[in-house]
Design a protein around this motif. Sequence first.
Motif, mmCIF file in Angstrom:
data_model
loop_
_atom_site.group_PDB
_atom_site.id
_atom_site.type_symbol
_atom_site.label_atom_id
_atom_site.label_comp_id
_atom_site.label_asym_id
_atom_site.label_seq_id
_atom_site.Cartn_x
_atom_site.Cartn_y
_atom_site.Cartn_z
ATOM 1 N N TRP A 65 2.259 17.768 0.432
ATOM 2 C CA TRP A 65 3.196 16.848 1.088
ATOM 3 C C TRP A 65 3.887 16.004 0.028
ATOM 4 C CZ3 TRP A 65 3.000 15.368 6.655
ATOM 5 C CH2 TRP A 65 2.242 16.281 7.417
ATOM 6 N N ILE A 66 5.225 16.086 -0.012
ATOM 7 C CA ILE A 66 5.993 15.254 -0.938
ATOM 8 C C ILE A 66 6.210 13.868 -0.320
ATOM 9 C CG2 ILE A 66 7.099 17.238 -2.025
ATOM 10 C CD1 ILE A 66 9.568 16.691 -0.332
ATOM 11 N N TRP A 67 6.785 12.937 -1.078
ATOM 12 C CA TRP A 67 6.873 11.558 -0.619
ATOM 13 C C TRP A 67 7.632 11.387 0.703
ATOM 14 C CZ3 TRP A 67 5.125 7.267 0.530
ATOM 15 C CH2 TRP A 67 5.931 6.163 0.857
ATOM 16 N N MET A 89 0.832 -1.202 0.000
ATOM 17 C CA MET A 89 0.000 0.000 0.000
ATOM 18 C C MET A 89 0.868 1.255 0.000
ATOM 19 S SD MET A 89 -2.804 1.211 2.806
ATOM 20 C CE MET A 89 -1.564 1.080 4.104
ATOM 21 N N TYR A 90 1.935 1.264 0.818
ATOM 22 C CA TYR A 90 2.814 2.424 0.860
ATOM 23 C C TYR A 90 3.565 2.589 -0.459
ATOM 24 C CZ TYR A 90 1.962 2.364 5.904
ATOM 25 O OH TYR A 90 1.379 2.384 7.150
ATOM 26 N N THR A 91 3.898 1.485 -1.087
ATOM 27 C CA THR A 91 4.550 1.555 -2.397
ATOM 28 C C THR A 91 3.624 2.205 -3.417
ATOM 29 O OG1 THR A 91 5.875 -0.420 -1.932
ATOM 30 C CG2 THR A 91 5.621 0.212 -4.246
ATOM 31 N N ALA A 92 2.350 1.843 -3.375
ATOM 32 C CA ALA A 92 1.375 2.437 -4.295
ATOM 33 C C ALA A 92 1.269 3.945 -4.079
ATOM 34 C CB ALA A 92 0.014 1.779 -4.109
ATOM 35 N N ILE A 93 1.265 4.369 -2.804
ATOM 36 C CA ILE A 93 1.196 5.803 -2.509
ATOM 37 C C ILE A 93 2.444 6.511 -3.021
ATOM 38 C CG2 ILE A 93 1.160 7.515 -0.652
ATOM 39 C CD1 ILE A 93 -0.545 5.560 0.967
ATOM 40 N N ARG A 104 4.336 10.308 -9.509
ATOM 41 C CA ARG A 104 3.688 10.744 -10.758
ATOM 42 C C ARG A 104 3.142 12.168 -10.648
ATOM 43 N NH1 ARG A 104 1.791 12.807 -14.365
ATOM 44 N NH2 ARG A 104 0.542 12.010 -16.117
ATOM 45 N N PHE A 105 2.538 12.488 -9.494
ATOM 46 C CA PHE A 105 1.868 13.788 -9.362
ATOM 47 C C PHE A 105 2.647 14.788 -8.501
ATOM 48 C CE2 PHE A 105 -1.527 10.752 -10.297
ATOM 49 C CZ PHE A 105 -2.116 11.363 -11.392
ATOM 50 N N GLY A 106 3.719 14.365 -7.860
ATOM 51 C CA GLY A 106 4.591 15.297 -7.153
ATOM 52 C C GLY A 106 4.303 15.474 -5.684
ATOM 53 N N ALA A 107 3.033 15.691 -5.316
ATOM 54 C CA ALA A 107 2.702 15.947 -3.911
ATOM 55 C C ALA A 107 1.227 15.656 -3.675
ATOM 56 C CB ALA A 107 3.031 17.390 -3.527
ATOM 57 N N LEU A 108 0.874 15.490 -2.415
ATOM 58 C CA LEU A 108 -0.512 15.295 -2.010
ATOM 59 C C LEU A 108 -0.832 16.324 -0.936
ATOM 60 C CD1 LEU A 108 -3.141 13.593 -2.062
ATOM 61 C CD2 LEU A 108 -2.129 12.162 -0.269
#
Length: 266
Positions: free
Chosen positions: A57-59, A40-44, A50-54
């Motif tokens: 918040w960056i990775w 699950m964390y790998t998917a996030i 791909r999109f840079g931030a959420l």
Amino acid sequence: MARLRVIIPALVRTFIKSKTEYPGAMILGWLSQFAAYGSMYTAISLILARFGALGGWIWPEMALLLSFHLLAYSLGASLSFVQFREMEEKVRMGTMDAILVKPIGVWTYIVFSGLNIGYAGHIVLAVGLMGWALTQVDIAWTPLSLLLFLGCLVSAAMIVAAVMTMIGATALIWVKSNHLYQIFFGFWELARYPLTIFPLPLQVLMLSVAPLGFMSYVPVAVFLGKDVALLGAWAGPAALLAGPLAAGLAMLHWRYCLRNYQGAGG
């Protein structure tokens, strides 16, 4: 107090011995948990790549948020989830009555006679991910800030244990309470993401009635120097106090339910 120092380790040793009777199954359980959360964390991480931030918040910041969330949950749930999830069955079958007459506090007996070592996989993954994330984010560590970080982690674990205690205690009056865990885990899923991505009413809810916003978002945002929604400069003290306050409410609720317990027959 001296008696508790003897009884509690004995309860823990007995339970651990029973769980390690089949070490292969136990290790497979740890590995499956590790794989489930890891995927699950790998998917996030791939989504953020791909999109840079959420929500800004960056990775690496998200990795710290996710690991804090998982570690706090694991510590709190190891003292509460399985133990209080079984309260409904104890009440329904009448075995709760036998616990009430034991020469030890009821809460203490329930918690330490069922200390869940099954969260070892969660803890290993959370500590590993957190260790990596802390090398990637800019946090100025001092002895005081380290103590505050650990204090916030303990506070977050207390929130988890307190909520699960209250859900289990409710079975003493309602008999049925396990459906409330579905509500808890609904908010728990949301708590692993920055609150700022949610609508304002939901943010308010997760900082008040369902205080799981304090489980990871608030303390991690404080240490990353991010503005915390709705709390501002009070975010740090609130993160430290949320756990003790939740524990106090859980204690009051537990005592109320215990006083009004009449057995499964009502």
